[in-house]
Design an enzyme around this catalytic site. Structure first.
Site, PDB file in Angstrom:
ATOM      1  N   LYS A  90      43.236  60.279  47.485  1.00  0.00           N
ATOM      2  CA  LYS A  90      42.546  59.084  46.986  1.00  0.00           C
ATOM      3  C   LYS A  90      43.058  58.726  45.594  1.00  0.00           C
ATOM      4  CE  LYS A  90      38.600  60.019  49.975  1.00  0.00           C
ATOM      5  NZ  LYS A  90      37.239  60.501  50.181  1.00  0.00           N
ATOM      6  N   GLN A 141      32.569  63.524  47.017  1.00  0.00           N
ATOM      7  CA  GLN A 141      33.198  64.027  48.238  1.00  0.00           C
ATOM      8  C   GLN A 141      32.251  64.969  48.981  1.00  0.00           C
ATOM      9  OE1 GLN A 141      36.173  62.877  49.309  1.00  0.00           O
ATOM     10  NE2 GLN A 141      36.126  64.127  51.142  1.00  0.00           N
ATOM     11  N   ASP A 147      31.849  54.234  49.222  1.00  0.00           N
ATOM     12  CA  ASP A 147      31.900  54.959  50.497  1.00  0.00           C
ATOM     13  C   ASP A 147      30.994  54.295  51.537  1.00  0.00           C
ATOM     14  OD1 ASP A 147      33.600  57.105  50.918  1.00  0.00           O
ATOM     15  OD2 ASP A 147      32.372  58.495  49.737  1.00  0.00           O
TER      16      ASP A 147
HETATM   17  N1  GUN Z   1      34.035  63.783  53.677  1.00  0.00           N
HETATM   18  C1  GUN Z   1      34.671  63.430  54.818  1.00  0.00           C
HETATM   19  N2  GUN Z   1      34.940  62.116  54.843  1.00  0.00           N
HETATM   20  C2  GUN Z   1      34.457  61.616  53.682  1.00  0.00           C
HETATM   21  C3  GUN Z   1      34.456  60.296  53.116  1.00  0.00           C
HETATM   22  O1  GUN Z   1      34.918  59.304  53.691  1.00  0.00           O
HETATM   23  N3  GUN Z   1      33.872  60.209  51.884  1.00  0.00           N
HETATM   24  C4  GUN Z   1      33.309  61.273  51.240  1.00  0.00           C
HETATM   25  N4  GUN Z   1      32.754  61.072  50.061  1.00  0.00           N
HETATM   26  N5  GUN Z   1      33.309  62.490  51.746  1.00  0.00           N
HETATM   27  C5  GUN Z   1      33.883  62.655  52.956  1.00  0.00           C
END
Ligand code: GUN
Length: 289
Positions: free
Chosen positions: A51, A95, A118
């Site tokens: 990211k 995350q 998100d």
């Molecule tokens: N864990 C797995 N996929 C994601 C996501 O798209 N965002 C976040 N914050 N955690 C995740």
């Protein structure tokens, strides 16, 4: 046809960069994403690295906040409060998964919905479900973008989603059933209590596998000509690799590839599109200021 998620992600990254370059020229607000990573789960660390790297490539600003696994829920909530109030940050993510002693729901609820890139906050989820403007959850948004850019017809198709998680399966089923393009599917959402998953999958024109079980979808579960979207990113041991593992999807790719009209590989399929969708949301957040 193999859907090149990585290639499409690169294309959209360039489009985002062009837009950010223009914003910079005009003296506007450069998108700034913050990511909070708790603990040392290697998969989570790798996703967050991707990211941040994507931000650099698209000319976004990024801030990575790394915290030890021992951080308390209160401390994490304070960090979220700071990010909510920080004018420099347009959007942020925490995350997942979080350590067991931290309540993920409480953390999600603490994020200001206007910075929730998100799309996990119930305010954004509820708006999505009603077809209102919102931040769409990154993985479903990435898949919708893929279907759109590959001109895959969805209207009137039967879509079967395997897995009902809050962040993939459930929102995916809502988005594809909405009156939209892509969308207008008839959707079946299957899960661990579904009586006969194989026969449900066999009826799918579009099959979305999001259960986190390596190679769960076998050839006899797939109809000839189906579109297969594989959301799984499973690490399986592989002594022949330097890393000691390789990534395997929820679909038995080699067994299914000949039957599918379109299929996403793992890696380089849905994964890069999830990151792309997060960046599209971050740009949206920056522009709405
Ligand atoms: N864990 C797995 N996929 C994601 C996501 O798209 N965002 C976040 N914050 N955690 C995740």
């Amino acid at each position: 046809m193999i859907i090149d998620g990585k290639g499409l992600a690169e294309t959209i990254k360039q489009e985002l960069k062009d837009e950010v370059d223009e914003i910079r020229k005009q003296g506007g607000n450069i998108p700034h994403l913050a990511a909070v990573l708790v603990g040392d789960n290697p998969a989570s660390a790798s996703y967050v690295r991707n990211k941040v790297k994507f931000c650099e490539g698209a000319g976004f600003e990024s801030t990575l906040i790394k915290k030890d696994v021992s951080i308390s829920e209160e401390e994490l909530l304070e960090i979220i409060e700071d990010l909510n109030g920080n004018e420099d940050i347009d959007g942020f993510i925490v995350q997942l998964p979080l350590p067991d002693h931290i309540n993920e729901h409480r953390v999600t609820m603490a994020i200001d919905p206007s910075k929730d890139v998100d799309g996990f906050h119930p305010v954004n989820f509820g708006k999505m479900a009603q077809g209102l403007d919102s931040f769409l959850p990154a993985t479903p948004y990435g898949i919708m973008t893929m279907l759109d850019r590959y001109n895959i017809e969805t209207e009137g198709k039967h879509c079967v989603v395997v897995g009902r998680s809050n962040i993939v399966g459930t929102p995916m089923s809502i988005l594809l059933s909405r009156k939209s393009k892509p969308g207008n599917c008839t959707v079946t959402l299957t899960h661990s209590r579904t009586k006969d998953i194989a026969s449900e999958c066999l009826r799918a024109d579009i099959l979305i596998a999001a259960i986190g079980i390596p190679k769960f979808i076998s050839s006899d579960m797939v109809k000839e000509g189906a579109v297969i979207i594989d959301v799984g990113i499973n690490r399986v041991e592989d002594a022949s690799r330097k890393s000691g593992y390789r990534l395997v999807g929820d679909v038995d790719y080699d067994a299914v590839v000949e039957k599918a009209s379109f299929i996403t590989p793992v890696p380089k399929g849905v994964g890069p599109m999830t990151v792309t969708a997060l960046m599209m949301n971050t740009l949206k957040a920056a522009k709405s200021k």
